[in-house]
Enzyme design. Structure first.
Site, short mmCIF file in Angstrom:
data_model
loop_
_atom_site.label_atom_id
_atom_site.label_comp_id
_atom_site.label_asym_id
_atom_site.label_seq_id
_atom_site.Cartn_x
_atom_site.Cartn_y
_atom_site.Cartn_z
N ARG A 115 0.81 -1.20 -0.01
CA ARG A 115 0.01 0.05 0.11
C ARG A 115 0.83 1.33 0.01
NH1 ARG A 115 -2.55 -3.83 2.62
NH2 ARG A 115 -4.96 -4.38 2.05
N HIS A 140 -0.92 -2.64 -4.43
CA HIS A 140 -0.17 -3.36 -5.46
C HIS A 140 -0.30 -2.82 -6.90
CE1 HIS A 140 0.31 -6.50 -2.59
NE2 HIS A 140 -0.86 -6.90 -2.55
N HIS A 214 3.36 -12.45 -5.56
CA HIS A 214 2.16 -12.43 -5.12
C HIS A 214 1.57 -14.00 -4.97
CE1 HIS A 214 -1.22 -11.50 -2.40
NE2 HIS A 214 -0.87 -10.14 -2.38
N ASP A 286 -1.28 -9.70 8.23
CA ASP A 286 -1.26 -9.11 7.16
C ASP A 286 -0.16 -8.08 7.42
OD1 ASP A 286 -1.44 -8.22 4.53
OD2 ASP A 286 -3.71 -7.81 4.66
N GLU A 351 5.54 -12.44 1.08
CA GLU A 351 6.03 -11.49 -0.24
C GLU A 351 6.92 -10.65 0.13
OE1 GLU A 351 2.31 -9.25 -1.30
OE2 GLU A 351 1.73 -10.48 0.50
C1 GLA Z 1 -1.72 -8.29 0.36
C2 GLA Z 1 -2.04 -7.36 1.28
C3 GLA Z 1 -3.41 -7.66 1.77
C4 GLA Z 1 -4.23 -8.11 0.57
C5 GLA Z 1 -3.68 -8.83 -0.40
C6 GLA Z 1 -4.52 -9.26 -1.59
O1 GLA Z 1 -0.89 -9.05 0.59
O2 GLA Z 1 -1.07 -6.88 2.20
O3 GLA Z 1 -3.95 -6.95 2.49
O4 GLA Z 1 -4.64 -6.99 -0.14
O5 GLA Z 1 -2.51 -8.58 -0.91
O6 GLA Z 1 -5.72 -9.75 -1.36
#
Ligand code: GLA
Length: 386
Positions: A115, A140, A214, A286, A351
């Protein structure tokens, strides 16, 4: 006379032995090249031309399928402890499903992985604004990021490895990002059961870059239940806590005493629902982890072990961070390969990356790329059985 015959026999024996041993070497070599291979097939039509699907195989039967559409890893076949091969990445059977909206299954993410707060940043005094595709932030690389483009593809070979080189030119202001960016991503599968990804980019104007892949893994096999029983280790003493919109606050917080302490292998499900503000904000895990780096090269970042199949995965990278996302947004609405819906937490992502929102965080490692510089990062996913 007898002596001469002995000499002749000896000579014939040695010559024969030399030939046959040379022959064997050749055979082995042939087998090696014969069993590590790359094949290409038509994959369907895109707005930018016909897409292809490449199948890379190594001599141990490990197979990875990658499309030049989005650089998407569509399939990864790995053996388990009983010798059974399973496909361990989430994805779809058809190109069309990748052309529609989906949670970035297997794709190359660019220009900016994760983000950027409110889709805006300032570079050298100039403000840039990006599409808000994840309220209230940019995520992304935007709606038509690198995962939605066709890449030029070239088959490549290195010692003990076959690979695919993907490249594309991202035009100045594509998805709002400045500079014409020349990007190359190489996938290499070697006979040591490693999938190496090399990312490179150059620009003609100052810009920001943060590329990643991803892939969603489920080491039991895609579509075979949740990932909560996997054992995860992350080489990180700190992580970057986020606000309620998943933007880092700027703090590098110690993992000690939190559900984010994966310094020793820990079952993902053990603390994924812990009563913790960060877990609440992420809907589970996350988060970006700050890797304990020693130098500049490839270093171990994480390991994952799946006890029922014995599959073990190591992630090595040159990057300073890794996003651990445990599929909290999966809700069964994506119908995956073989018609199986991908339910809540049935895949996890690791990632490798620079930290989210770095363009707005002066204290984070920089993601700025300037003309004359070369962006170069590497990540290895290494597979084995324990
Ligand atoms: C990343 C983000 C998550 C989500 C995924 C896709 O990993 O950090 O919050 O948006 O991508 O769904």
């Amino acid at each position: 006379m007898k002596f001469k015959i002995y000499i002749m026999l000896l000579f014939l024996f040695c010559f024969g032995a030399a030939c046959s041993s040379g022959g064997n070497d050749n055979k082995e070599e042939q087998q090696q090249t014969a069993s590590s291979s790359i094949e290409v097939a038509d994959y369907g039509q895109t707005e930018e031309g016909p897409a292809k699907l490449y199948t890379l195989k190594n001599k141990n039967g490990i197979q990875v399928e990658i499309s030049n559409y989005g650089g998407i890893v569509t399939r990864l076949l790995l053996p388990g402890k009983d010798g059974q091969f399973d496909d361990v990445v989430l994805g779809f059977d058809k190109l069309e499903d990748y052309q529609n909206d989906h949670p970035y299954f297997g794709a190359i993410i660019g220009r900016y992985g994760n983000r950027i707060a409110k889709g805006s940043f300032t570079l050298d005094g100039q403000a840039y604004s990006l599409a808000i595709n994840n309220e209230p932030n940019a995520l992304h690389g935007g709606p038509t990021g690198f995962h939605k483009h066709l890449w030029q593809a070239k088959e490549i070979e290195r010692e003990g490895a076959v690979g695919l080189e993907l490249s594309r030119v991202s035009q100045d202001l594509e998805e709002g990002y400045p500079g014409t960016l020349n990007v190359t991503v190489r996938y290499l599968l070697n006979n040591a059961n490693e999938l190496l990804i090399e990312y490179e980019a150059t620009t003609d104007k100052p810009t920001v870059v943060n590329l990643t892949n991803h892939s969603y893994f489920n080491l039991k096999g895609a579509g075979k239940g949740d990932i909560l029983g996997h054992e995860l280790m992350i080489v990180a003493n700190r992580f970057t806590p986020v606000d309620s919109t998943l933007i880092p606050t700027g703090e590098l917080r110690p993992v000690e005493g939190t559900p984010f302490d994966f310094r020793t292998p820990t079952i993902i499900g053990e603390r994924v629902n812990a009563d913790n503000e960060q877990i609440r904000f992420g809907g589970g895990y996350d988060h970006n982890f700050v890797l304990n780096r020693k130098g500049e090269g490839l270093e171990l970042a994480a390991t994952v072990y799946e006890p029922t199949t014995g599959r073990f995965m190591e992630v090595l990278t040159t990057e300073p961070g890794i996003q651990f996302y445990c599929g909290n947004f999966l809700d069964g609405s994506n119908i995956g390969k073989g018609g199986v819906p991908y339910a809540y937490r049935t895949g996890f992502c690791l990632e490798t990356q620079h930290y989210p929102d770095s363009p707005n965080q002066p204290d984070f490692p920089s993601t700025v790329l300037r003309p004359g510089e070369k962006y170069e990062t590497k990540t290895v996913y290494r597979f084995s059985v324990k």
